[in-house]
Design an enzyme around this catalytic site. Structure first.
Site, PDB file in Angstrom:
ATOM      1  N   ARG A 181       0.830  -1.208   0.000  1.00  0.00           N
ATOM      2  CA  ARG A 181       0.000   0.000   0.000  1.00  0.00           C
ATOM      3  C   ARG A 181       0.865   1.259   0.000  1.00  0.00           C
ATOM      4  O   ARG A 181       1.321   1.720   1.041  1.00  0.00           O
ATOM      5  CB  ARG A 181      -0.918   0.011   1.226  1.00  0.00           C
ATOM      6  CG  ARG A 181      -1.860   1.198   1.291  1.00  0.00           C
ATOM      7  CD  ARG A 181      -2.717   1.124   2.543  1.00  0.00           C
ATOM      8  NE  ARG A 181      -3.650   2.232   2.628  1.00  0.00           N
ATOM      9  CZ  ARG A 181      -4.520   2.411   3.614  1.00  0.00           C
ATOM     10  NH1 ARG A 181      -4.549   1.554   4.618  1.00  0.00           N
ATOM     11  NH2 ARG A 181      -5.327   3.440   3.626  1.00  0.00           N
ATOM     12  N   ASP A 187      -4.987   4.991  13.948  1.00  0.00           N
ATOM     13  CA  ASP A 187      -4.067   5.402  12.889  1.00  0.00           C
ATOM     14  C   ASP A 187      -4.568   6.674  12.236  1.00  0.00           C
ATOM     15  O   ASP A 187      -5.418   7.368  12.809  1.00  0.00           O
ATOM     16  CB  ASP A 187      -3.879   4.270  11.874  1.00  0.00           C
ATOM     17  CG  ASP A 187      -5.186   3.904  11.163  1.00  0.00           C
ATOM     18  OD1 ASP A 187      -6.197   4.618  11.343  1.00  0.00           O
ATOM     19  OD2 ASP A 187      -5.211   2.903  10.429  1.00  0.00           O
TER      20      ASP A 187
END
Length: 550
Positions: A162, A444
């Site tokens: 990613r 996050d």
């Protein structure tokens, strides 16, 4: 040392000299330079198109809709994405938010029974030069079977790489005098060093694409894939990518996104917090889009999120693509005999069973201890490797379904929680970390995004607390931030440096939630802020930050 005209690259971060020299040589730097030169202008256009679209929505008061210009794609029942390789047909449980700069956690994941690993240079990662080099080097090590007691790459969980999203810039590499787009830096190095080996081992190259807002952005990535395959001598369609639908505008273009990536599609993914935050990003100044307390009123059972997930599953399976869900962020306590352990397991199982019954082919977990229980949950409620046969023909989603905010207000607890998550995320970035743990779960940039978005919106609309009817104001948020700071300081053991960093993070959080114009991404704000750049330079003991020409 590499020598490529028009390229300036920072010196190696201290302690990573070997990794740096492994990644950056004449050929790899030339490849990155050509990649950036070829697609930089298109990437710039993408960001300008995003801005123009937002301005148009603001000026007209319009809402997104399914475009008549692409109706022929949606109305054509014949097209399908290419079938994915064997190793991608089972996506039941991936490990999410894994920043590969953490060698210990990365190798633990490689030893696990998960189907895949979200090798995350985006939401769960802080993109310091140190972290990017260490993370990409660790991927190279894994692909080359260099880690001890780890299965070969053809047997280990598949790597779902990613790269950063288009809003992120790599400060440590200049091509023709300009800093380069973060995703091209990540993607280019990962592909140059690992693309052929992954393909030869029938284990990739596979990617996640973050924060896509339109099919035009998917088209750009498809062009990048084709160019890269030609450059590296790979067959067209070798690269496969799962697009994260984490923006309200993208939810109206899911079929078009799959269509643009037909040869390269590994399906679509739905989450919750980045997607929810995008409503504030695009429409947060409108009172009708007031998003209530996420800790109390926002979950995948609410109409706007349930509709989004069901439409994603229906769209993917109609076109032969895999549909995956979000990440379970809760952490299991280590003692399996406690009531708390069973309560956490019950919560995760209930929420993930909702996704399974909606027809998803897989989802992510953060806690490695959740892998096998969630795999078992899939086995108990599905048949075969995936649910591509679940076409969800019962689903009929309208724009109103996707755009209707859930009912509910704001609680003092929810406001304080959002403030704490926002402050702690900034504090984590100031120490080079992209995620942290708070009150039993991992947080996050996605949860930081929704947290600071809601605080900004609640101040803007002067909402009242359910608890005592107080109005959410700048002064109230400032007072609560000070209270949160005091509570968080209790765990710092009189560490003056940590206290100062926490104070700095709190000040930065208060700045970002009070801005007149809503900052589109908190990571962009942090990545371009001198405080972050200076702090991470000190934390990672980066080199002198003096550029030199290669």
């Amino acid at each position: 040392m590499a020598s490529v005209s028009g390229v300036e690259l920072e010196h190696s971060p201290r302690g990573l000299e070997h990794e740096y020299l492994t990644l950056f040589n004449d050929k790899s730097v030339q490849f990155i330079a050509e990649l950036v030169s070829t697609f930089e202008e298109d990437a710039d256009k993408i960001l300008k198109q995003r801005t123009a679209r937002k301005v148009q929505l603001d000026l007209t008061g319009d809402l997104p809709r399914f475009s008549s210009l692409t109706a022929h794609i949606r109305n054509d029942p014949t097209w399908r994405v290419l079938p994915v390789p064997e190793r991608l047909r089972d996506r039941r449980v991936d490990i999410g938010d894994l920043a590969p700069c953490s060698t210990e956690r990365f190798t633990q994941a490689l030893r696990s029974t998960a189907q895949g690993i979200q090798v995350d240079f985006d939401d769960g990662n802080c993109p310091t030069f140190y972290n990017q080099i260490k993370g990409i080097f660790n991927v190279c090590q894994a692909v080359r079977n260099q880690f001890r007691d780890v299965p070969p790459i053809s047997k280990a969980p598949v790597l779902m790489l990613r790269p950063r999203a288009w809003n992120m810039v790599e400060h440590n590499l200049l091509v023709n005098g300009k800093e380069v787009p973060g995703p091209l830096f990540d993607f280019g190095l990962l592909m140059f060093h690992n693309g052929k080996l992954l393909f030869e081992n029938k284990s990739g190259p596979f990617f996640y694409l973050s924060k896509i807002e339109s099919h035009l952005e998917a088209r750009l990535w498809n062009n990048i894939f084709i160019w890269t395959e030609q450059k590296l001598g790979l067959p067209v369609g070798s690269i496969k990518a799962t697009v994260l639908i984490e923006n309200i505008l993208a939810s109206f273009e899911m079929e078009e996104i799959l269509y643009e990536l037909q040869e390269h599609s590994a399906g679509l993914n739905c989450g919750i917090w980045d997607y929810s935050a995008s409503f504030v990003n695009k429409f947060g100044h409108r009172p009708s889009f007031l998003l209530p307390d996420r800790s109390k009123y926002v979950n995948m059972e609410k109409l706007f999120l349930k509709s989004y997930m069901e439409l994603l599953v229906q769209t993917c399976h109609r076109r032969g693509a895999l549909a995956t869900g979000g990440m379970a962020a809760l952490l299991l306590p280590r003692d399996k005999g406690t009531a708390y352990y069973h309560r956490v397991m019950a919560i995760v199982s209930r929420l993930k069973l909702l996704e399974i019954k909606a027809g998803v082919d897989g989802f992510m977990v953060y806690d490695l201890e959740l892998i096998e229980p969630m795999q078992k949950l899939f086995l108990e409620h599905t048949q075969g490797q995936n649910q591509l046969h679940v076409l969800r023909e019962d689903v009929s989603v309208t724009p109103t379904n996707l755009l209707t905010m859930p009912a509910g207000g704001v609680t003092l607890n929810g406001l304080k929680y959002n403030i704490a998550v926002g402050i702690l995320f900034i504090e984590a970035w100031l120490t080079g970390r992209g995620h942290f743990f708070y009150k039993g779960q991992v947080e996050d940039s996605a949860t930081a995004e929704i947290s600071r978005s809601q605080v900004w919106q609640w101040i803007r609309h002067q909402v009242k607390l359910e608890d005592d009817n107080r109005t959410v104001t700048k002064q109230l948020v400032k007072s609560l931030a000070q209270e949160v700071q005091r509570e968080l300081k209790e765990g710092l053991s009189s560490d003056a440096e940590a206290e100062h960093r926490l104070h700095t993070a709190s000040a930065m959080f208060l700045e970002v939630v009070q801005k007149y114009e809503f900052p589109e991404f908190i990571t962009t704000y942090l990545n371009l802020d001198h405080t972050f750049l200076n702090a991470t330079a000190q934390y990672n003991r980066h080199s002198t930050f003096v550029k030199h020409k290669l």
